[in-house]
Write a protein that holds these residues in place. Structure first.
Motif, short mmCIF file in Angstrom:
data_model
loop_
_atom_site.label_atom_id
_atom_site.label_comp_id
_atom_site.label_asym_id
_atom_site.label_seq_id
_atom_site.Cartn_x
_atom_site.Cartn_y
_atom_site.Cartn_z
N GLY A 79 15.58 16.45 -24.85
CA GLY A 79 16.37 16.76 -26.04
C GLY A 79 15.93 17.99 -26.81
N ALA A 80 15.01 18.79 -26.26
CA ALA A 80 14.45 19.91 -27.01
C ALA A 80 15.53 20.94 -27.40
CB ALA A 80 13.35 20.59 -26.20
N PHE A 81 16.41 21.28 -26.47
CA PHE A 81 17.43 22.27 -26.79
C PHE A 81 18.42 21.74 -27.82
CE2 PHE A 81 21.57 24.26 -26.23
CZ PHE A 81 21.25 25.60 -26.33
N LEU A 82 18.85 20.50 -27.66
CA LEU A 82 19.80 19.95 -28.64
C LEU A 82 19.16 19.81 -30.01
CD1 LEU A 82 21.79 17.29 -26.58
CD2 LEU A 82 22.25 19.72 -26.93
N ARG A 83 17.87 19.51 -30.04
CA ARG A 83 17.15 19.48 -31.34
C ARG A 83 17.19 20.86 -31.97
NH1 ARG A 83 11.27 20.16 -30.42
NH2 ARG A 83 12.10 22.28 -30.37
N HIS A 84 16.95 21.91 -31.16
CA HIS A 84 16.97 23.29 -31.67
C HIS A 84 18.37 23.65 -32.17
CE1 HIS A 84 16.13 27.57 -31.91
NE2 HIS A 84 17.17 27.80 -31.14
N LEU A 85 19.38 23.31 -31.39
CA LEU A 85 20.75 23.66 -31.76
C LEU A 85 21.19 22.89 -33.01
CD1 LEU A 85 23.30 25.20 -31.16
CD2 LEU A 85 23.91 23.47 -29.46
N ARG A 86 20.83 21.62 -33.06
CA ARG A 86 21.14 20.83 -34.26
C ARG A 86 20.53 21.49 -35.50
NH1 ARG A 86 22.49 15.70 -35.88
NH2 ARG A 86 22.81 14.96 -33.74
N GLY A 87 19.31 21.97 -35.38
CA GLY A 87 18.66 22.62 -36.50
C GLY A 87 19.40 23.86 -36.96
N LEU A 88 19.95 24.64 -36.02
CA LEU A 88 20.70 25.84 -36.39
C LEU A 88 21.95 25.49 -37.17
CD1 LEU A 88 20.52 27.85 -33.01
CD2 LEU A 88 19.18 28.26 -35.08
N VAL A 89 22.69 24.52 -36.66
CA VAL A 89 23.95 24.14 -37.31
C VAL A 89 23.69 23.56 -38.69
CG1 VAL A 89 26.01 22.70 -37.14
CG2 VAL A 89 25.05 23.73 -35.06
N GLU A 90 22.75 22.64 -38.77
CA GLU A 90 22.51 21.97 -40.05
C GLU A 90 21.90 22.92 -41.08
OE1 GLU A 90 20.26 18.52 -38.91
OE2 GLU A 90 22.06 17.39 -38.33
N ALA A 91 21.13 23.92 -40.62
CA ALA A 91 20.60 24.91 -41.56
C ALA A 91 21.71 25.72 -42.21
CB ALA A 91 19.63 25.84 -40.83
N ASP A 92 22.85 25.83 -41.52
CA ASP A 92 24.00 26.53 -42.08
C ASP A 92 24.95 25.59 -42.82
OD1 ASP A 92 23.31 29.08 -41.25
OD2 ASP A 92 24.32 28.90 -39.31
N GLY A 93 24.51 24.34 -43.03
CA GLY A 93 25.34 23.39 -43.75
C GLY A 93 26.42 22.76 -42.91
N GLY A 94 26.33 22.89 -41.59
CA GLY A 94 27.34 22.35 -40.71
C GLY A 94 27.04 20.92 -40.29
N GLU A 95 27.99 20.34 -39.59
CA GLU A 95 27.89 18.98 -39.07
C GLU A 95 27.77 19.02 -37.56
OE1 GLU A 95 30.65 14.91 -38.73
OE2 GLU A 95 31.30 16.60 -39.99
N VAL A 96 26.94 18.15 -37.00
CA VAL A 96 26.73 18.09 -35.56
C VAL A 96 27.19 16.74 -35.03
CG1 VAL A 96 25.01 18.08 -33.71
CG2 VAL A 96 24.77 19.68 -35.61
N VAL A 97 27.96 16.78 -33.94
CA VAL A 97 28.25 15.59 -33.16
C VAL A 97 27.57 15.78 -31.81
CG1 VAL A 97 30.00 14.15 -32.09
CG2 VAL A 97 30.45 15.22 -34.31
N GLU A 98 26.54 15.00 -31.58
CA GLU A 98 25.74 15.14 -30.36
C GLU A 98 26.21 14.12 -29.33
OE1 GLU A 98 21.11 14.43 -28.97
OE2 GLU A 98 21.50 15.17 -31.02
N SER A 99 26.48 14.61 -28.13
CA SER A 99 26.95 13.76 -27.05
C SER A 99 25.84 13.57 -26.03
CB SER A 99 28.21 14.36 -26.43
OG SER A 99 28.71 13.54 -25.39
N LEU A 100 26.23 13.39 -24.79
CA LEU A 100 25.31 13.10 -23.70
C LEU A 100 24.26 14.20 -23.53
CD1 LEU A 100 24.88 11.25 -21.06
CD2 LEU A 100 26.16 13.04 -19.88
N CYS A 101 23.07 13.79 -23.19
CA CYS A 101 22.01 14.71 -22.79
C CYS A 101 21.31 14.11 -21.58
CB CYS A 101 21.01 14.94 -23.92
SG CYS A 101 19.57 15.94 -23.42
N THR A 102 21.41 14.80 -20.46
CA THR A 102 20.69 14.35 -19.27
C THR A 102 20.59 15.49 -18.28
OG1 THR A 102 20.52 12.62 -17.58
CG2 THR A 102 22.72 13.51 -17.99
N LEU A 103 19.56 15.46 -17.47
CA LEU A 103 19.37 16.43 -16.41
C LEU A 103 18.60 15.78 -15.29
CD1 LEU A 103 16.48 18.84 -17.38
CD2 LEU A 103 17.36 17.20 -19.01
N ALA A 104 18.75 16.36 -14.10
CA ALA A 104 18.07 15.84 -12.92
C ALA A 104 17.39 16.97 -12.19
CB ALA A 104 19.06 15.14 -11.99
N GLN A 105 16.30 16.64 -11.50
CA GLN A 105 15.66 17.62 -10.65
C GLN A 105 16.66 18.12 -9.60
OE1 GLN A 105 12.67 19.11 -10.71
NE2 GLN A 105 12.25 18.04 -12.63
#
Length: 490
Positions: free
Chosen positions: A44-70
């Motif tokens: 979730g590191a990237f989504l955490r970073h992106l959430r921080g950008l949006v919320e710092a601008d006063g925006g709202e985040v709707v976070e969906s699926l996060c998954t990855l495979a080797q």
């Protein structure tokens, strides 16, 4: 401003025998809208970073699926469709949204789908309509496709290999989408097909200089982003290969001119940018006679990189180290569930006969039988991985004769960080030789330690004879198979 965000990624080696199933995603983690909170340093590191950008601008985040495979073979059709459909269902439930930003790979293929990212983007476009900007951050080993292009407002690829700039590229795309929502820009994209297949490290010249060149063009008025998609050589899909694209602010002529110009500049570098690859014995000839402050020789077992879909258990280099009697070596991580289980049962301090590697087929070589001492067992081990943490599972350190230190792992993954070894107590600075199962992502942490870095080819699962890769879906009109696939176009 309401942003919908998601992360779905795997890199598909279409030549790999084993498919990618749900268990491969679950091994890393499947998060249903909460990865930025539950796993903020890992998946979730990237989504955490992106959430921080949006919320710092006063925006709202709707976070969906996060998954990855080797990386592995094609994803099973029901698995891909279930993951895709979860994102689409979450998006429908979140409407209306102002923008959609995705972190994908760009080289994900499934049964019945050569272009998973394009398929996902097209279905998202159907849901949000033409007025909502949709953007994707892609791995630079992506296949840039027409469906991705037509379904998205902006696509940004990572520039660095190893991928040290994921957050930076996320910020870049976020700014473009935010400005598009505000009406400050209108992104348009032009692409140039380089018609090249290869693997190009950005840690040395002239690729370092070409990255700087792209960044220089990005500072031009009207230019929003420049990306070079290297392509993934072991992905046999119709639109594979290296492509360069430029995103401008509503200036298609400028985008086309710059894409063609930069594409031609990259083409001109083709004979100078490939990896310098050694065979096993030539590489082992470089092992220093004695250890000093210059550090160890670090060799990458590039043909057995799990990060490219290989099994991670080939023994070609290990066997020659033993046969040549090379001392003071650390090597790993070998994906060997059986060996890990045996060592865990035996316990730390046990001296046992152990069969290592060579279990997944001809590309793995034959097993190597060694008398070893179990030095350490670490459950649920992790390693640093380009700013995040990646699981190695239950891991074991065994030592064989002549100071041969072997790292065994229960989760198949490439070696990223020094702590893959040091986390079990295997020191590296005092070794004559360190061998990592990776192609390039190891470089960020291992190169500063090394007296020299070498890239070793073996009969493993990833052939670096790019002209001879047996494509069936991708056309043969590419360099180096064809001397000049552009003819007189450039």
């Amino acid at each position: 401003m309401k942003f919908f965000i998601a992360h779905l990624a795997t890199e598909t080696n279409t030549f790999a025998a084993a498919p990618t199933g749900l268990g491969d995603f679950e091994e890393v983690g499947v998060y249903h809208g909460d990865a930025s909170v539950r796993d903020p340093e890992g998946a979730g590191a990237f989504l955490r970073h992106l959430r921080g950008l949006v919320e710092a601008d006063g925006g709202e985040v709707v976070e969906s699926l996060c998954t990855l495979a080797q990386p592995g073979g094609r994803t099973l059709r029901p698995v891909y469709e279930a993951l895709r459909d979860e994102i689409l269902a979450d998006l429908r439930a979140a409407l209306p949204v102002d923008a959609v930003q995705l972190l994908l790979h760009g080289a994900m293929a499934a049964e019945g789908y050569d272009d998973c990212e394009g398929d996902l983007a097209a279905r998202i476009r159907e849901i949000v309509g033409p007025g909502v900007p949709v953007g994707m951050v892609l791995d630079l080993h992506c296949h840039f496709t027409e469906l991705m292009h037509s379904s998205s407002d902006a696509i940004v690829a990572l520039k660095e290999y190893p991928h040290t700039d994921t957050d930076e590229r996320g910020r870049e795309l976020y700014r473009i989408l935010k400005d598009t929502v505000a009406g400050r820009v209108r992104p348009v994209t032009a692409v140039f097909d380089c018609r090249m297949v290869g693997l190009w490290h950005t840690t040395r010249e002239p690729m370092q200089g070409f990255v700087r060149r792209m960044q220089e063009v990005e500072r031009m008025p009207g230019v929003l982003s420049v990306s070079l998609g290297h392509g993934f050589p072991w992905g046999d899909v119709p639109e594979a290969g290296a492509k360069l694209w430029v995103v401008t602010d509503n200036d298609p002529a400028l985008a086309a001119t710059l894409a063609r110009q930069l594409g031609a500049e990259f083409w001109a570098l083709r004979t100078r940018i490939g990896p310098e690859v050694l065979d096993v014995d030539a590489a082992l000839d470089l092992v220093p006679a004695k250890v000093d402050r210059a550090g160890p020789l670090v060799l990458a077992d590039i043909a057995d990189n799990p990060g490219g879909g290989a099994a991670g258990d080939s023994t070609f280099i290990l066997r020659r180290i033993v046969e040549r009697g090379i001392a003071n070596v650390a090597i790993g991580a070998f994906w060997d569930l059986g060996a890990v289980h045996i060592c865990k049962s035996a316990g730390v301090g046990a001296r046992i006969d152990l069969r290592i590697g060579g279990k997944c087929g001809p590309a793995s070589g034959l097993p190597v039988d060694l008398r070893v001492t179990v030095r350490a067992i670490v459950l649920n081990h992790t390693q640093s991985a380009l700013g995040a943490r990646e699981r190695l599972g239950d891991c074991v350190w065994v030592e064989a004769a002549n100071g041969l230190h072997i790292l065994l792992a229960s989760i198949r993954t490439q070696t990223y960080g020094l702590d893959a070894f040091t986390g079990l107590g295997i020191g590296l600075a005092d070794k004559a030789l360190v061998v990592v199962k990776s192609t390039q992502h190891f470089y960020a942490e291992f190169a500063p330690l090394a007296r020299q870095v070498g890239y070793v080819t073996t009969p493993g699962a990833m052939s670096f004879d790019f002209a001879a890769i047996p494509y069936r879906l991708r056309t043969g009109g590419y360099w180096p198979r064809v001397t000049d696939p552009h003819d007189a176009e450039l």
